[in-house]
Design a protein around this motif. Sequence first.
Motif, PDB file in Angstrom:
ATOM      1  N   MET A  94       1.027  -1.099   0.054  1.00  0.00           N
ATOM      2  CA  MET A  94       0.066   0.010   0.021  1.00  0.00           C
ATOM      3  C   MET A  94       0.959   1.073   0.113  1.00  0.00           C
ATOM      4  SD  MET A  94      -3.093   0.957   2.521  1.00  0.00           S
ATOM      5  CE  MET A  94      -3.426   2.416   2.830  1.00  0.00           C
ATOM      6  N   SER A  95       0.564   2.709  -0.745  1.00  0.00           N
ATOM      7  CA  SER A  95       0.802   3.095  -0.797  1.00  0.00           C
ATOM      8  C   SER A  95       0.446   4.722   0.157  1.00  0.00           C
ATOM      9  CB  SER A  95       1.018   3.922  -2.137  1.00  0.00           C
ATOM     10  OG  SER A  95      -0.121   4.369  -2.256  1.00  0.00           O
ATOM     11  N   GLU A  96       2.442   5.165   0.394  1.00  0.00           N
ATOM     12  CA  GLU A  96       2.861   6.205   1.375  1.00  0.00           C
ATOM     13  C   GLU A  96       1.366   7.719   1.352  1.00  0.00           C
ATOM     14  OE1 GLU A  96       4.530   9.361   3.318  1.00  0.00           O
ATOM     15  OE2 GLU A  96       6.310   7.594   2.441  1.00  0.00           O
ATOM     16  N   MET A  97       0.154   7.495   2.318  1.00  0.00           N
ATOM     17  CA  MET A  97      -0.814   8.274   1.812  1.00  0.00           C
ATOM     18  C   MET A  97       0.349   9.738   2.394  1.00  0.00           C
ATOM     19  SD  MET A  97      -4.509   7.943   2.750  1.00  0.00           S
ATOM     20  CE  MET A  97      -4.210   8.036   4.653  1.00  0.00           C
ATOM     21  N   ILE A  98      -0.042  11.124   1.457  1.00  0.00           N
ATOM     22  CA  ILE A  98       0.242  12.405   2.526  1.00  0.00           C
ATOM     23  C   ILE A  98      -0.975  12.957   2.719  1.00  0.00           C
ATOM     24  CG2 ILE A  98       2.282  11.610   1.522  1.00  0.00           C
ATOM     25  CD1 ILE A  98       1.937  13.985  -0.807  1.00  0.00           C
ATOM     26  N   GLY A  99      -2.026  13.096   1.727  1.00  0.00           N
ATOM     27  CA  GLY A  99      -2.886  13.632   2.309  1.00  0.00           C
ATOM     28  C   GLY A  99      -3.769  13.337   2.498  1.00  0.00           C
ATOM     29  N   GLU A 100      -5.132  13.754   3.149  1.00  0.00           N
ATOM     30  CA  GLU A 100      -6.554  12.751   3.137  1.00  0.00           C
ATOM     31  C   GLU A 100      -7.974  13.981   3.761  1.00  0.00           C
ATOM     32  OE1 GLU A 100      -6.622  10.275   7.240  1.00  0.00           O
ATOM     33  OE2 GLU A 100      -7.965   8.897   5.404  1.00  0.00           O
ATOM     34  N   LEU A 101      -8.585  14.268   2.652  1.00  0.00           N
ATOM     35  CA  LEU A 101      -9.963  14.673   2.937  1.00  0.00           C
ATOM     36  C   LEU A 101     -11.080  13.468   3.739  1.00  0.00           C
ATOM     37  CD1 LEU A 101      -8.118  16.152   0.955  1.00  0.00           C
ATOM     38  CD2 LEU A 101     -10.318  17.844   0.490  1.00  0.00           C
ATOM     39  N   LEU A 102     -11.759  14.164   4.652  1.00  0.00           N
ATOM     40  CA  LEU A 102     -13.250  12.917   5.103  1.00  0.00           C
ATOM     41  C   LEU A 102     -14.326  14.244   5.466  1.00  0.00           C
ATOM     42  CD1 LEU A 102     -11.220  10.925   8.241  1.00  0.00           C
ATOM     43  CD2 LEU A 102     -12.474  10.548   5.393  1.00  0.00           C
ATOM     44  N   GLY A 103     -15.392  14.153   4.495  1.00  0.00           N
ATOM     45  CA  GLY A 103     -16.799  14.494   4.814  1.00  0.00           C
ATOM     46  C   GLY A 103     -15.868  16.571   4.410  1.00  0.00           C
ATOM     47  N   VAL A 104     -14.789  16.496   3.850  1.00  0.00           N
ATOM     48  CA  VAL A 104     -15.254  17.858   4.267  1.00  0.00           C
ATOM     49  C   VAL A 104     -16.082  19.195   2.695  1.00  0.00           C
ATOM     50  CG1 VAL A 104     -13.410  20.017   2.871  1.00  0.00           C
ATOM     51  CG2 VAL A 104     -12.951  17.879   3.989  1.00  0.00           C
ATOM     52  N   GLY A 105     -16.105  20.098   3.730  1.00  0.00           N
ATOM     53  CA  GLY A 105     -17.685  20.401   2.945  1.00  0.00           C
ATOM     54  C   GLY A 105     -17.442  22.041   3.020  1.00  0.00           C
ATOM     55  N   HIS A 106     -17.736  22.990   1.937  1.00  0.00           N
ATOM     56  CA  HIS A 106     -17.245  24.481   2.403  1.00  0.00           C
ATOM     57  C   HIS A 106     -18.997  25.189   1.777  1.00  0.00           C
ATOM     58  CE1 HIS A 106     -14.761  27.624   3.752  1.00  0.00           C
ATOM     59  NE2 HIS A 106     -15.411  28.477   2.148  1.00  0.00           N
ATOM     60  N   GLN A 107     -19.126  26.720   2.885  1.00  0.00           N
ATOM     61  CA  GLN A 107     -19.559  27.283   1.935  1.00  0.00           C
ATOM     62  C   GLN A 107     -19.200  29.108   2.481  1.00  0.00           C
ATOM     63  OE1 GLN A 107     -23.190  27.228   5.236  1.00  0.00           O
ATOM     64  NE2 GLN A 107     -23.578  28.088   3.471  1.00  0.00           N
ATOM     65  N   TYR A 108     -19.280  29.858   1.150  1.00  0.00           N
ATOM     66  CA  TYR A 108     -18.333  31.004   1.687  1.00  0.00           C
ATOM     67  C   TYR A 108     -19.713  31.654   2.356  1.00  0.00           C
ATOM     68  CZ  TYR A 108     -14.952  29.868  -1.521  1.00  0.00           C
ATOM     69  OH  TYR A 108     -13.359  29.276  -1.887  1.00  0.00           O
ATOM     70  N   ASP A 109     -19.543  32.249   3.426  1.00  0.00           N
ATOM     71  CA  ASP A 109     -20.582  32.994   4.153  1.00  0.00           C
ATOM     72  C   ASP A 109     -22.033  32.318   4.564  1.00  0.00           C
ATOM     73  OD1 ASP A 109     -18.661  35.466   5.032  1.00  0.00           O
ATOM     74  OD2 ASP A 109     -19.336  35.998   2.913  1.00  0.00           O
ATOM     75  N   GLU A 110     -23.242  33.314   4.135  1.00  0.00           N
ATOM     76  CA  GLU A 110     -24.220  33.027   4.463  1.00  0.00           C
ATOM     77  C   GLU A 110     -25.200  32.299   2.806  1.00  0.00           C
ATOM     78  OE1 GLU A 110     -25.693  32.151   6.826  1.00  0.00           O
ATOM     79  OE2 GLU A 110     -23.540  32.897   7.741  1.00  0.00           O
ATOM     80  N   GLY A 111     -24.307  31.992   1.679  1.00  0.00           N
ATOM     81  CA  GLY A 111     -24.483  31.495   0.538  1.00  0.00           C
ATOM     82  C   GLY A 111     -24.925  29.684   0.435  1.00  0.00           C
ATOM     83  N   PRO A 112     -24.718  29.209  -0.611  1.00  0.00           N
ATOM     84  CA  PRO A 112     -25.068  28.311  -1.069  1.00  0.00           C
ATOM     85  C   PRO A 112     -24.065  26.955  -0.689  1.00  0.00           C
ATOM     86  CG  PRO A 112     -24.716  28.807  -3.417  1.00  0.00           C
ATOM     87  CD  PRO A 112     -24.847  29.838  -1.917  1.00  0.00           C
TER      88      PRO A 112
END
Lengths: 289, 229
Positions: free
Chosen positions: B1-19
């Motif tokens: 198994m190759s070495e992992m350098i980054g992992e995102l888990l359930g990432v979500g984003h919204q700017y201010d009160e936008g969608p």
Amino acid sequence: MNKDQDLPLRNDIAARFVPKIIILMVYLGTLCSTFTFFMIHSTLLWEEKLATHLSIEIPFFSDSSSNDLQTQVTDLLQKTPGINKVEVVSKTEMKTLFNSLLGEGTSVDAFSLPAIVDVSLNKRDAFNVENLEMRLKNISPLIQLIDHRLWQSQVSNLLFTTTSLALFLTFLILCSTLVTTFFATRTSLLIHRKIVEVLSLIGATPSYIAKQFQRNTFKQGFFASSIGAFLAFLTFLGIYFLFEKAGHTFVVTTSFFFEVLAIFILAPFITSFFMMLSARRAVMKALCS
Amino acid sequence: MSEMIGELLGVGHQYDEGPEIFKGVSFCIEKGSFRFITGLSGSGKSSLLKILYLGLKPKWGSVRLFGEDTFQIKPTLLPFLRQKIGVVFQEFNLLDHLTIIDNVSLPLRVRGVDIKRSYKHAGELLEWVGLGDCLKSYPPSLSGGQKQRAAIARAIITRPQLLLADEPTGNVDDEMATKLLCLFEELNKTGTAVLITTHNQRILKKFPYPQLALREGTVLQLPVEKKAA
């Protein structure tokens, strides 16, 4: 390329007014320190004089007994161990003193003034003033011995008050210089926010960014405070010549002269060093929070 | 198994009160991997990259880079994490008051490399990307394509462990785009993980690497496309 050019700080509009403020602050600060030292040295000299001097008042009599009394007193004083110098205040000196108090043209002869004998002691601690007073009273009970020690504590109070006040003023001036530098750096950070952001994103540490502001602030501070110190030195020379012209001494002791010289030389270094620390604090506080 | 350098888990984003731009985005970045992030304009490709180069904190989820939780890491350690990442910004972010060689050598200087050595490296790299005669020029005097190449040179000069490129071929012709992608491939062969956002279909066909497609706020793993002739 120079190390401090990652940020265009040299022609920063936020810092344009800073050198002028620094010049004024350093000018005021160095002059304030100079007068503090002048006050300290003058008051210490005065205190020393008070501690080693006595005054003796010989009452005036219309016949020749005044002169006899004066001779007896000076004879006694000259024979007393521990006395360095005995000097009768001359009529000319009395006249100068009275003219300064009562105005030119006042005739001293019109007053029945006592004769004043100024006594200079070798060492205050080893001299018995009470014994001398008793022996003078034996010559004439009307002879007065004035011990200036009573003034000493008041002079000490004056010295403490003026020194504290002057030091407090110098401290305030330094603080306002540092606060000005702090806010000018914060404004500069805001102006160059985009560049600071890029530098941060490519891995520049807050310390690396702070160093750029530090170097610029040190250079700017050193240049401005050198001008301020030089202007203060010119003012010092002006005051010195005014004092000399008026027949007074401004450079009261040799050590005072060297201390003042040290203030003028060290002021740019001290000011720019503290300004540099202030700039660093401003950047680190903004970037590490 | 190759070495992992980054992992995102359930990432979500919204700017201010936008969608919400995206939500529940999870994927891993392995050492030495090469991937494209695709999606329509406004799908959140650049925001996702911003999160990865620690220029944006997502509203939801967690991001681990080089074994560190980016939410928990001390602010004083962030620059050292960023030093492992090379970024090609969509707007180039070249510093207008610095010459091109100063811009490109900047990442080396902030890492403490002396000016002479950093200039030597930057000069060689700029020569390679075809900007050898623009070393002393300032960014405002360059074309969009030239700026793009300078920005790429700045991103790869430190041989980062992770290279993030936001539309790196957006302002160059096909020939130069191929040349730049070949450069990324070379860098990738030395162990650098490469993540590129693009919507250039010709590039995607020519370089058949795995794709992460941002669609309707989520990320889809697309199969490797066949290499174009």
